[in-house]
Design an enzyme around this catalytic site. Structure first.
Site: not given
Length: 194
Positions: A116, A130-133
Site C-alpha cells: 500500500r 481499494f477500501h481503506y482496510r
C-alpha cells in the site's frame, strides 16, 4: 462496468515486487492481482506485469533482490518490458473494474501495508481503488506463530517470489488458516472441535 461486477464481498488480492523496501528510493518492478469471492474461490487473475526499468536500476538493488529476481526470471522480464508504471496501473484498474467496484474490497495479501505504501507513492489511482482496510494474512500468521505454532507450521509457501505466485500463496495460506477458525471460518471454513 461489466455485468459480472457484483456484491461487496469480493476480494482483491495484490502483490508487488520492488527493487527494495524503501518507498522513497525503490520502485515497483512487477504487479499482479487476483479477484476471489468471499470463500476464496478464484474468479479471475489480472495481468501479471513486469515494469520497465534500466539495467543500472536493477544492478543498484541489494544482493538478495539481485539474486532473487535473476533466479525467478523477473530481472530479464523487467529489462525486456516496455510497460511503464502508468500503463501497469491503468491495466490493473481496468481489470479490477470488470470484477468489483472501487472502494468495495480491502487490500488483500501478505505484508500488504508495504504494498500500500508503494502504491500510494507510485500508483495512487490504484491505491485509491481499494477500501481503506487491509486483509493482511501476515497478521494471522504472526498470531498463529505465537498462539498456535502447530497451525502456523502446517503451511509451507511454494512461491517463486514473483508477484502472481506470491498472490496465489497468500490466498492458499488464508485457506489454510481458515480451517482452524471455527465459526469465524464461515460455511466452508470447517474448524477444529474441542
Amino acid at each position: 462496468m461489466a455485468d459480472n461486477v457484483a456484491g461487496n464481498d469480493r476480494l482483491i488480492w495484490i502483490d508487488l515486487e520492488m527493487t527494495g523496501l524503501d518507498t522513497d528510493r525503490d520502485s515497483i518492478i512487477e504487479i499482479a492481482t487476483i479477484v476471489t469471492d468471499a470463500q476464496l474461490n478464484v474468479l479471475a487473475e489480472g495481468p501479471e506485469l513486469a515494469i520497465a526499468h534500466s539495467l543500472e536500476t536493477l544492478e543498484a538493488m541489494d544482493e538478495w533482490n539481485r539474486n532473487q529476481h535473476r533466479r525467478s526470471g523477473l530481472w530479464q522480464r523487467v529489462l525486456d518490458s516496455q510497460v511503464t508504471h502508468a500503463q501497469a496501473e491503468a491495466q490493473t484498474v481496468a481489470f479490477l473494474s470488470e470484477w468489483i467496484r472501487a472502494g468495495a474490497s480491502p487490500m488483500c495479501g501478505n505484508s500488504i501495508c508495504q504494498d500500500r505504501r508503494f502504491l500510494h507513492r507510485q500508483m495512487s489511482r490504484l491505491e485509491r481503488y481499494f477500501h481503506y482496510r487491509n486483509l493482511d494474512v501476515s497478521t494471522i500468521k504472526e498470531l498463529a506463530r505465537r498462539w498456535a505454532p502447530a497451525v502456523a507450521s502446517g503451511f509451507a509457501k511454494s512461491s517463486a517470489h514473483t508477484a502472481l505466485s506470491d498472490v496465489r500463496d497468500s490466498i492458499d495460506e488464508l485457506r489454510h488458516y481458515r480451517q482452524f477458525m471455527g465459526t469465524l471460518g464461515g460455511d466452508n471454513g470447517g474448524g477444529v472441535q474441542n
